[in-house]
Design a protein around this motif. Sequence first.
Motif, PDB file in Angstrom:
ATOM      1  N   LEU A 109       0.832  -1.218   0.000  1.00  7.76           N
ATOM      2  CA  LEU A 109       0.000   0.000   0.000  1.00  7.76           C
ATOM      3  C   LEU A 109       0.868   1.269   0.000  1.00  7.76           C
ATOM      4  CD1 LEU A 109      -2.915  -0.814   2.493  1.00  7.76           C
ATOM      5  CD2 LEU A 109      -3.012  -0.709  -0.001  1.00  7.76           C
ATOM      6  N   GLY A 110       2.153   1.066  -0.165  1.00  8.64           N
ATOM      7  CA  GLY A 110       3.032   2.226  -0.322  1.00  8.64           C
ATOM      8  C   GLY A 110       3.725   2.700   0.933  1.00  8.64           C
ATOM      9  N   VAL A 111       3.614   1.928   2.040  1.00 10.75           N
ATOM     10  CA  VAL A 111       4.261   2.385   3.279  1.00 10.75           C
ATOM     11  C   VAL A 111       5.754   2.045   3.234  1.00 10.75           C
ATOM     12  CG1 VAL A 111       4.347   2.127   5.783  1.00 10.75           C
ATOM     13  CG2 VAL A 111       2.145   2.076   4.595  1.00 10.75           C
ATOM     14  N   VAL A 198      -7.611   3.612   4.548  1.00  9.47           N
ATOM     15  CA  VAL A 198      -7.949   3.164   5.898  1.00  9.47           C
ATOM     16  C   VAL A 198      -8.009   1.634   5.840  1.00  9.47           C
ATOM     17  CG1 VAL A 198      -9.645   3.190   7.757  1.00  9.47           C
ATOM     18  CG2 VAL A 198      -9.276   5.248   6.397  1.00  9.47           C
ATOM     19  N   VAL A 199      -7.187   0.997   6.650  1.00  7.31           N
ATOM     20  CA  VAL A 199      -7.176  -0.469   6.709  1.00  7.31           C
ATOM     21  C   VAL A 199      -8.058  -0.868   7.888  1.00  7.31           C
ATOM     22  CG1 VAL A 199      -5.719  -2.502   7.072  1.00  7.31           C
ATOM     23  CG2 VAL A 199      -4.846  -0.552   5.742  1.00  7.31           C
ATOM     24  N   ALA A 212     -14.006   0.636  -1.293  1.00 11.09           N
ATOM     25  CA  ALA A 212     -12.759   0.427  -2.037  1.00 11.09           C
ATOM     26  C   ALA A 212     -12.599   1.582  -3.049  1.00 11.09           C
ATOM     27  CB  ALA A 212     -12.825  -0.907  -2.772  1.00 11.09           C
ATOM     28  N   PRO A 213     -11.414   1.954  -3.446  1.00  8.61           N
ATOM     29  CA  PRO A 213     -10.137   1.397  -2.999  1.00  8.61           C
ATOM     30  C   PRO A 213      -9.581   2.082  -1.751  1.00  8.61           C
ATOM     31  CG  PRO A 213      -9.757   2.977  -4.755  1.00  8.61           C
ATOM     32  CD  PRO A 213     -11.235   2.974  -4.514  1.00  8.61           C
ATOM     33  N   HIS A 214     -10.330   3.085  -1.231  1.00  8.65           N
ATOM     34  CA  HIS A 214      -9.808   3.835  -0.075  1.00  8.65           C
ATOM     35  C   HIS A 214      -9.742   2.948   1.176  1.00  8.65           C
ATOM     36  CE1 HIS A 214     -10.061   6.806   3.277  1.00  8.65           C
ATOM     37  NE2 HIS A 214      -9.159   7.398   2.513  1.00  8.65           N
ATOM     38  N   ASP A 215     -10.817   2.188   1.400  1.00 11.60           N
ATOM     39  CA  ASP A 215     -10.842   1.304   2.566  1.00 11.60           C
ATOM     40  C   ASP A 215     -10.360  -0.088   2.160  1.00 11.60           C
ATOM     41  OD1 ASP A 215     -11.988   3.437   3.892  1.00 11.60           O
ATOM     42  OD2 ASP A 215     -14.037   2.693   3.655  1.00 11.60           O
ATOM     43  N   VAL A 216      -9.520  -0.654   2.987  1.00  9.68           N
ATOM     44  CA  VAL A 216      -8.936  -1.958   2.656  1.00  9.68           C
ATOM     45  C   VAL A 216      -9.152  -2.890   3.841  1.00  9.68           C
ATOM     46  CG1 VAL A 216      -6.787  -3.136   1.995  1.00  9.68           C
ATOM     47  CG2 VAL A 216      -7.129  -0.737   1.370  1.00  9.68           C
ATOM     48  N   ASP A 217      -9.499  -4.137   3.556  1.00 14.19           N
ATOM     49  CA  ASP A 217      -9.704  -5.104   4.631  1.00 14.19           C
ATOM     50  C   ASP A 217      -8.352  -5.527   5.212  1.00 14.19           C
ATOM     51  OD1 ASP A 217     -10.196  -7.560   6.103  1.00 14.19           O
ATOM     52  OD2 ASP A 217     -12.189  -7.503   5.197  1.00 14.19           O
ATOM     53  N   TYR A 218      -8.270  -5.512   6.539  1.00 14.11           N
ATOM     54  CA  TYR A 218      -7.029  -5.881   7.239  1.00 14.11           C
ATOM     55  C   TYR A 218      -6.524  -7.252   6.779  1.00 14.11           C
ATOM     56  CZ  TYR A 218      -4.009  -6.642  11.407  1.00 14.11           C
ATOM     57  OH  TYR A 218      -2.954  -6.892  12.256  1.00 14.11           O
ATOM     58  N   GLN A 219      -7.481  -8.203   6.637  1.00 16.11           N
ATOM     59  CA  GLN A 219      -7.082  -9.578   6.298  1.00 16.11           C
ATOM     60  C   GLN A 219      -6.388  -9.645   4.943  1.00 16.11           C
ATOM     61  OE1 GLN A 219      -7.182 -11.756   8.536  1.00 16.11           O
ATOM     62  NE2 GLN A 219      -8.562 -10.741   9.975  1.00 16.11           N
ATOM     63  N   GLN A 220      -6.780  -8.730   4.066  1.00 17.61           N
ATOM     64  CA  GLN A 220      -6.170  -8.724   2.722  1.00 17.61           C
ATOM     65  C   GLN A 220      -4.659  -8.484   2.802  1.00 17.61           C
ATOM     66  OE1 GLN A 220      -8.229  -6.024  -0.003  1.00 17.61           O
ATOM     67  NE2 GLN A 220      -6.247  -5.624  -0.976  1.00 17.61           N
TER      68      GLN A 220
END
Length: 645
Positions: A109-111, A198-199, A212-220
Amino acid sequence: MEPTTYAAAHAASLADPDAFWAVQARQLQWFQEPPRPVLSQDADTGFYRWFRGGQLNTAYLCLDYHVANGRAGQVALVYDSPVTQTLRRYTYEELLNLTARFAGGLRALGVEKGDRVIIYMPNMPEAVVAMLACARLGAIHSVVFGGFAPHELAMRIDDAQPRLIICASAGIEIDKVIPYKPLVDEAIRQATYQPAHVVVLQRECATAELHAPHDVDYQQLLQAEPVDAVPVDATDLLYILYTSGTTGKPKGVVRDHGGHAVALKYSMSAIYGVQPGETFWAASDIGWAVGHSYIVYGPLLHGCTTVLFEGKPVRTPDAGTFWRVVQDHQVRVLFTAPTAIRAIKKEDHEGALARKYDLSSLRYLFLAGERCDPATYDWAGQTLGVPVVDHWWQTESGWPMLATMVGLADVPPPRAGSAGHPVPGYDVQILDEAGQRVPADTTGLVAVKLPLPPGCLPTLWRNDARFQHGYLTTFPGYYFSGDGGYQDEEGYLYIMGRVDDVINVAGHRLSTGEMEELLAAHPAVAECAVLGIACELRGQVPVGLVVLKDGQTISEELLEKELVQRIREQIGAVACFRQAAVVKRLPKTRSGKILRKTLRHLADGDDFTVPSTIDDPVILDEIRQVMSRHKMGLAFDKPETRLSS
Ligand code: COA
Ligand code: AMP
């Protein structure tokens, strides 16, 4: 040879800090050993830095190091959550795998190294994984306590400018579920800076709608390929933790990788007396400094098993829950706040619940976060049958400054009311307002002579000037703690409370200055004072006294409701601001300074002399009547603040 007695260790640490901490640094595995001298000063600011030139990675030391050195199958983390009825254990190997994968997901995610990531989650293993994953990448995490409202989160977003926010869909309080995602969305709406993603960790109790695509599931993120730890400089930042100052804007305390790891590793054996492989439990929240240092980093750096508890000392399900956890996980050392003990004592005064459990694994109870009254101290010692150690520290120090160091020899025994003796590295002194040391048994201001040892804040996030003015200019050559206290003839130190506009509510640090700013912004309020008054359960609680603008006709009841709501919405429920009263005038000095301390004494029922500088002493009688009518404070028998009622 390393000194083993407390006195020798403390003396050695002050005589030659460089040599003392160079020896301690050898307890860790560095990618690049720090060159001597290990203590240096920044050329431009003069601020002290530890271990410059060394390279390491805190997450590597917490996980990979232990997996490679025989602890792969040892339990690293026990998640005990009475609020969800969950018990999970993670070995070092499992925690490493999750962390390495999650770090891979963050990177996707670019971190990258140096990026900031805000974590807004309750005490959950996924939050610990998120912290360690940031550390693994060299990204800087900033955990925000779940009890803070969107406005507080928004201020932190604007200050830290995070690449992304990681949150849980909800937190669980004693009798309610609090959806977190709407709070995060609202904070982002209020903030000027916009994080890229936001994860969200979905919890069954309240799943969040993801966009999506702003919110992302943690499990992903956990599906990613694992990544290795990134070597970082010892002086690179591990985290930012915001804490209340005297104004509305919180202070971003920063922690470096190197000094932090060395100090915490040292503290685990020297202060807490625990061995690798033993179980350590800090019953705090990962949103506070105690949680960072002693739920996550300290125990893992030391190869211990740490307990992550999601619940409260009472009502989850009862006041025996702490003792059950001690028994079930063979806890050696328990660390909590006096408020937690007071809450338990209130519900189980005779200690009957403690007797239901086998507490034989427990060696010490450590207390911090607020002043521990001797009654609570004595009750805890009698109920648990182990030494109780009150110790003093701050978000800024990140580890104790005063303690009874049970891991060293010949340490003076703990004493009720005292936070003990200075920890090696800390030259704690009691000064008068002119910066001169005061005689024994005389109350003064608590300061620490520079340099501070490793682990303490090197500065504030992107704010060297506030660091300088907030801590270093009151007494040149010293760090000023903001606390008052005294030292007795035998060298025991006593911390009596803050001397600034900071209060401690249930061990949570809050700014009355910030609350005053919020109350003063109400259209009916001309001026106000917020006081931290004594509360037998929470130590202190804030109350407001307000003067109305001329011509205002709002009822006192409605105004109180609106002011209470305002603090709840802007700071959060955790502030426990539940009372406000209208007064005709506020007592001031002739130069116009509000006499908050005098008001506090009035509410607490303390004996006090009316200050000679007061402009009109009659005001105090008027306010006394208002406080009495509102049952505001122990002096006026407010039932909520009394344990015995
Ligand atoms: N997320 C959302 N809300 C939170 C929260 C969180 N993480 N933590 C607290 N709150 C809310 C509570 O729900 C409560 O809301 P309410 O006013 O709607 O009831 C409010 O903030 C006050 O919380 P708290 O002080 O925790 O009150 P409580 O009645 O739930 O519990 C104690 C009282 C004494 C049991 C509790 O304060 C406690 O455990 N204290 C010890 C704290 C501690 O360990 N501090 C250590 C820091 S080092
Ligand atoms: P925090 O930064 O939230 O850890 O709060 C730090 C403040 O808590 C200190 O400045 C003290 O006022 C108070 N505090 C922490 N530990 C103790 C203690 N053992 N005794 C008295 N006050 C304490």
